[in-house]
Design a protein around this motif. Sequence first.
Motif, PDB file in Angstrom:
ATOM      1  N   ALA A   1      -3.572   5.246   2.026  1.00  0.00           N
ATOM      2  CA  ALA A   1      -4.158   3.362   1.834  1.00  0.00           C
ATOM      3  C   ALA A   1      -3.396   2.449   3.579  1.00  0.00           C
ATOM      4  CB  ALA A   1      -3.835   2.525   0.715  1.00  0.00           C
TER       5      ALA A   1
ATOM      6  N   GLU B   1      -8.586   1.998  10.441  1.00  0.00           N
ATOM      7  CA  GLU B   1     -10.283   1.123  10.531  1.00  0.00           C
ATOM      8  C   GLU B   1     -10.038  -0.160  11.491  1.00  0.00           C
ATOM      9  OE1 GLU B   1     -12.894  -1.577   7.780  1.00  0.00           O
ATOM     10  OE2 GLU B   1     -11.319  -0.561   7.143  1.00  0.00           O
ATOM     11  N   ALA B   2      -8.597  -0.764  11.788  1.00  0.00           N
ATOM     12  CA  ALA B   2      -7.907  -2.239  12.809  1.00  0.00           C
ATOM     13  C   ALA B   2      -8.115  -0.883  14.330  1.00  0.00           C
ATOM     14  CB  ALA B   2      -7.011  -2.180  12.214  1.00  0.00           C
TER      15      ALA B   2
ATOM     16  N   ASP C   1      -5.534   4.341   6.529  1.00  0.00           N
ATOM     17  CA  ASP C   1      -6.499   4.034   6.283  1.00  0.00           C
ATOM     18  C   ASP C   1      -6.943   2.398   6.598  1.00  0.00           C
ATOM     19  OD1 ASP C   1      -7.247   6.878   5.137  1.00  0.00           O
ATOM     20  OD2 ASP C   1      -7.318   5.537   3.163  1.00  0.00           O
ATOM     21  N   TRP C   2      -5.438   1.907   6.492  1.00  0.00           N
ATOM     22  CA  TRP C   2      -5.912   0.706   7.249  1.00  0.00           C
ATOM     23  C   TRP C   2      -6.290   0.170   8.700  1.00  0.00           C
ATOM     24  CZ3 TRP C   2      -2.487  -2.164   9.914  1.00  0.00           C
ATOM     25  CH2 TRP C   2      -2.419  -3.238   9.736  1.00  0.00           C
TER      26      TRP C   2
ATOM     27  N   GLN D   1       2.343  -3.131  10.042  1.00  0.00           N
ATOM     28  CA  GLN D   1       1.545  -3.755  10.718  1.00  0.00           C
ATOM     29  C   GLN D   1       1.139  -5.309  12.099  1.00  0.00           C
ATOM     30  OE1 GLN D   1       1.595  -6.310   6.687  1.00  0.00           O
ATOM     31  NE2 GLN D   1      -0.573  -6.514   6.314  1.00  0.00           N
TER      32      GLN D   1
ATOM     33  N   SER E   1      -2.206   5.779  14.586  1.00  0.00           N
ATOM     34  CA  SER E   1      -2.154   5.241  13.170  1.00  0.00           C
ATOM     35  C   SER E   1      -0.198   6.242  12.748  1.00  0.00           C
ATOM     36  CB  SER E   1      -3.231   5.262  12.565  1.00  0.00           C
ATOM     37  OG  SER E   1      -4.227   4.811  12.874  1.00  0.00           O
TER      38      SER E   1
ATOM     39  N   TRP F   1       5.847  -1.720   5.821  1.00  0.00           N
ATOM     40  CA  TRP F   1       4.572  -2.637   6.005  1.00  0.00           C
ATOM     41  C   TRP F   1       4.872  -3.945   7.020  1.00  0.00           C
ATOM     42  CZ3 TRP F   1      -0.073  -1.546   5.510  1.00  0.00           C
ATOM     43  CH2 TRP F   1      -0.494  -2.673   5.386  1.00  0.00           C
TER      44      TRP F   1
ATOM     45  N   PRO G   1       0.864  -0.903   0.151  1.00  0.00           N
ATOM     46  CA  PRO G   1       0.158  -0.183  -0.319  1.00  0.00           C
ATOM     47  C   PRO G   1       0.734   0.974  -0.092  1.00  0.00           C
ATOM     48  CG  PRO G   1       0.279  -0.923   2.040  1.00  0.00           C
ATOM     49  CD  PRO G   1       0.750  -1.001   1.349  1.00  0.00           C
TER      50      PRO G   1
END
Length: 283
Positions: free
Chosen positions: A7, A14-15, A10-11, A58, A26, A54, A3
Amino acid sequence: MLPDVQAALDWAVEALATSDTARLDSECLLADCVRQSRTWLFTWPDKILKDEQWRCFQQLVERRKAGEPVAYLLGYREFWGLTLKVSPDTLIPRPDTEDLVAKVLELIPLTEAKVADLGTGTGAIALALAAERPDWRITACDFNPGAVALAEANRKALGFEQVTVLQSDWCQALETDAVARGGFDLIVSNPPYIEDDDPHLSQGDVRFEPLSALTSGADGLDDIRLITLQAKVCLKPGGWLIFEHGYNQAGAVRGILSAAGYQDVQTAQDLAGVDRMSFAQRP
């Protein structure tokens, strides 16, 4: 497919939707993974993340989702404009405690003074005072060896030679020093002050912080009682003792100080208008 910055954010938002600070969390975590500032994220929202960035992001988001504090994930926290290393050995410095620093600076306008910070943790209070008063001699104490090591690391990183970090059970290591050198002008402490059975201890970030730095007996005031008695040996006549405490403890803390014979007993509010600190003078 990897991403881009936007992006990925945004992920993460939401998480972390259950958090009141999902967006800020974030951004801080992603900025750390890409070794850039939050401003860089806003400037380059279409920048594609590298694979290791990434994966790092995560992993941090999953840990944050489980409740682990952002400061522990990053390994540092800003306090009074200083960047301080943090670890699970200590509480994470709170913005409210900056009001305690401000009150100390107000109580002791002297260019030279001898001050002790009890339960120093990261060293936040002692180091903030050192930043503002380079001629003060400041002793930062903690019983936890891990906290002592961390405070000393922060002291060295900031170069504050006028601060001495000691392992001490509250005032015990200060008593000989106080007798030898004439006593302290002020003793400040942000001690444990939460009740042992407070239900909030099982909620939010505090689940990951050391319980010994949070709780203090059935009413949360055991350590404040002990420090109040010990500090009388270490303070100069007219020296100040000041505590941070819980929002509903001001009356009880003033009572403890008065019963121990302290004078000019007062309470002050934080910037939110909450009774946050009480203080008094040794007669």
